[in-house]
Design an enzyme around this catalytic site. Sequence first.
Site, PDB file in Angstrom:
ATOM      1  N   LYS A 154       0.771  -1.323  -0.163  1.00 29.38           N
ATOM      2  CA  LYS A 154      -0.002   0.125   0.184  1.00 29.38           C
ATOM      3  C   LYS A 154       0.920   1.386  -0.009  1.00 29.38           C
ATOM      4  O   LYS A 154       0.534   2.293  -0.554  1.00 29.38           O
ATOM      5  CB  LYS A 154      -1.011  -0.020   1.462  1.00 29.38           C
ATOM      6  CG  LYS A 154      -1.866  -0.958   1.100  1.00 29.38           C
ATOM      7  CD  LYS A 154      -2.978  -0.923   2.166  1.00 29.38           C
ATOM      8  CE  LYS A 154      -4.006  -2.054   2.039  1.00 29.38           C
ATOM      9  NZ  LYS A 154      -4.905  -2.380   3.091  1.00 29.38           N
TER      10      LYS A 154
ATOM     11  N   LYS B 195      -5.063 -10.430  -4.979  1.00 26.76           N
ATOM     12  CA  LYS B 195      -6.545 -10.567  -4.214  1.00 26.76           C
ATOM     13  C   LYS B 195      -7.609  -9.473  -4.555  1.00 26.76           C
ATOM     14  O   LYS B 195      -7.663  -8.416  -4.929  1.00 26.76           O
ATOM     15  CB  LYS B 195      -5.962 -10.064  -2.760  1.00 26.76           C
ATOM     16  CG  LYS B 195      -7.092 -10.344  -1.702  1.00 26.76           C
ATOM     17  CD  LYS B 195      -6.660  -9.495  -0.365  1.00 26.76           C
ATOM     18  CE  LYS B 195      -6.786  -8.148  -0.339  1.00 26.76           C
ATOM     19  NZ  LYS B 195      -6.659  -7.599   1.047  1.00 26.76           N
TER      20      LYS B 195
ATOM     21  N   LYS C 285     -11.456  -4.538  -1.822  1.00 30.45           N
ATOM     22  CA  LYS C 285     -12.458  -3.529  -1.965  1.00 30.45           C
ATOM     23  C   LYS C 285     -12.058  -2.135  -2.436  1.00 30.45           C
ATOM     24  O   LYS C 285     -12.775  -1.431  -2.805  1.00 30.45           O
ATOM     25  CB  LYS C 285     -13.427  -3.352  -0.441  1.00 30.45           C
ATOM     26  CG  LYS C 285     -12.563  -3.049   0.562  1.00 30.45           C
ATOM     27  CD  LYS C 285     -13.637  -3.136   1.870  1.00 30.45           C
ATOM     28  CE  LYS C 285     -13.077  -3.787   2.920  1.00 30.45           C
ATOM     29  NZ  LYS C 285     -11.995  -3.720   3.744  1.00 30.45           N
TER      30      LYS C 285
HETATM   31  P1  TYM Z   1     -10.309  -6.026   5.553  1.00 26.58           P
HETATM   32  O1  TYM Z   1     -11.285  -5.064   5.841  1.00 26.58           O
HETATM   33  O2  TYM Z   1      -9.370  -5.987   4.291  1.00 26.58           O
HETATM   34  O3  TYM Z   1     -11.055  -7.433   5.348  1.00 26.58           O
HETATM   35  C1  TYM Z   1     -11.941  -7.879   6.185  1.00 26.58           C
HETATM   36  C2  TYM Z   1     -11.833  -9.312   6.265  1.00 26.58           C
HETATM   37  O4  TYM Z   1     -12.301  -9.897   5.144  1.00 26.58           O
HETATM   38  C3  TYM Z   1     -11.003 -10.817   4.422  1.00 26.58           C
HETATM   39  N1  TYM Z   1     -10.857 -10.840   3.052  1.00 26.58           N
HETATM   40  C4  TYM Z   1     -10.643 -11.580   2.427  1.00 26.58           C
HETATM   41  N2  TYM Z   1     -10.852 -12.943   2.619  1.00 26.58           N
HETATM   42  C5  TYM Z   1     -10.714 -13.864   1.255  1.00 26.58           C
HETATM   43  N3  TYM Z   1     -10.539 -13.270   0.211  1.00 26.58           N
HETATM   44  C6  TYM Z   1     -10.408 -12.027  -0.050  1.00 26.58           C
HETATM   45  N4  TYM Z   1     -10.298 -11.452  -1.433  1.00 26.58           N
HETATM   46  C7  TYM Z   1     -10.571 -10.955   1.096  1.00 26.58           C
HETATM   47  N5  TYM Z   1     -10.428  -9.781   0.971  1.00 26.58           N
HETATM   48  C8  TYM Z   1     -10.812  -9.525   2.320  1.00 26.58           C
HETATM   49  C9  TYM Z   1      -9.780 -10.215   5.307  1.00 26.58           C
HETATM   50  O5  TYM Z   1      -8.855 -11.217   5.258  1.00 26.58           O
HETATM   51  C10 TYM Z   1     -10.462  -9.806   6.667  1.00 26.58           C
HETATM   52  O6  TYM Z   1     -10.763 -10.906   7.588  1.00 26.58           O
HETATM   53  N6  TYM Z   1      -6.655  -5.481   8.936  1.00 26.58           N
HETATM   54  C11 TYM Z   1      -8.056  -5.764   8.709  1.00 26.58           C
HETATM   55  C12 TYM Z   1      -9.229  -5.353   9.753  1.00 26.58           C
HETATM   56  C13 TYM Z   1      -8.731  -5.315  11.044  1.00 26.58           C
HETATM   57  C14 TYM Z   1      -8.897  -6.509  11.638  1.00 26.58           C
HETATM   58  C15 TYM Z   1      -8.586  -6.187  13.207  1.00 26.58           C
HETATM   59  C16 TYM Z   1      -9.201  -7.954  11.581  1.00 26.58           C
HETATM   60  C17 TYM Z   1      -8.370  -4.376  11.870  1.00 26.58           C
HETATM   61  N7  TYM Z   1      -8.294  -4.823  13.221  1.00 26.58           N
HETATM   62  C18 TYM Z   1      -8.648  -7.116  14.121  1.00 26.58           C
HETATM   63  C19 TYM Z   1      -9.217  -8.821  12.582  1.00 26.58           C
HETATM   64  C20 TYM Z   1      -8.688  -8.586  14.053  1.00 26.58           C
HETATM   65  C21 TYM Z   1      -8.444  -5.669   7.364  1.00 26.58           C
HETATM   66  O7  TYM Z   1      -7.777  -4.771   6.728  1.00 26.58           O
HETATM   67  O8  TYM Z   1      -9.414  -6.417   6.955  1.00 26.58           O
END
Ligand code: TYM
Length: 332
Positions: free
Chosen positions: A112, A197, A200
């Site tokens: 990023k 990946k 979003k």
């Molecule tokens: P984020 O918002 O990018 O994604 C949320 C969840 O969706 C999963 N995910 C995916 N799984 C499979 N294939 C994909 N293409 C895909 N895109 C997203 C992510 O693995 C995630 O589980 N850093 C985290 C948010 C966060 C968090 C936390 C998560 C902040 N604090 C504490 C767990 C615990 C994030 O950017 O997720």
Amino acid sequence: MTRIFSGIKPTGHLTLGNYLGAMRRWVEVDQHGADALFSVVDLHALTVEHDPARVRRLTRQSATLLLAAGLDPELCTLFVQSHVHEHTRLSYLLECTATDGELRRMIQYKEKGARAQSAGQGVRLSLLTYPVLMAADILAYRTDEVPVGDDQTQHVELTRDLAVRFNQRHGHTFTVPRATHPPVAARVMDLQDPTSKMGKSHEPGAGIVYLLDEADLVRKKIMRAVTDSGTDVVYDRAERPGLANLLEILAACTGADPAVLAGEYRSYGDLKRDAAEAVVELLAPIRKRHAEIAADHGYVDAVLRAGAERATALARPLVDDAYRAIGLLPAG
Ligand code: TYM
């Protein structure tokens, strides 16, 4: 009882990747039989260029979609991260535990950061410290399990390292959590670029299925998915990533095994058609329920208010303990 925490950041409209990689298990498994907390982690959305009105809108929309997908406030706790001050309070203590070197090694920071730089934007300091805030999100609740997609594994590993280090230095304070992943579709790939990946924030989204996409748009995106020039249907993630992605999506929707599914298809066209219909069927009830819940702002706000109250009550004593353990004088 097992404590579960996970989060989703409102940087864009939620995708099929978010649903299959994380949300679906939160709904179907995690909220039943565990004490589960789920958060729309809005502070994390400020680590890259952002539009304030959009973040606010997406925060409410994400919470609404989580409820539409089936999170039940009677079974779990749903809240917005910035409503619970304990996350940022704890994050600073963990910044005093982590090292600059270990944060610079994080893959998402490198990716990023490079993207921000090539767009001529500065790299925000918070993008570097983001995994520390994520560790605070998790550790503040004595979390045992963190259900996430594959891409978050490195961040959960860092969280574990920080918990162990803090406990060794200052006495046992934190539970050491572990990441859990779905059996298939832990990394759903972009339909137009199956080596990256489905994310979003990677707009424009011809290769991304959003949870609120109309059925015809979902069909169009899946039918136009990039595959290779072969003709036989085999499941091989390394050599045939586009095909493997479609097989995994269909497998995740239908509860099948992607390698077994591969044996059932003779043409890419049939596979695409079935995958498209399976996704349309999966998303239809979520879209319908979203429209109903979105019409009632008061309901979503009330759920989030109650969630933040419960989350604060859980986190505050632990964060107070961490403040004492690290050597800070308690307020009189
Ligand atoms: P984020 O918002 O990018 O994604 C949320 C969840 O969706 C999963 N995910 C995916 N799984 C499979 N294939 C994909 N293409 C895909 N895109 C997203 C992510 O693995 C995630 O589980 N850093 C985290 C948010 C966060 C968090 C936390 C998560 C902040 N604090 C504490 C767990 C615990 C994030 O950017 O997720």
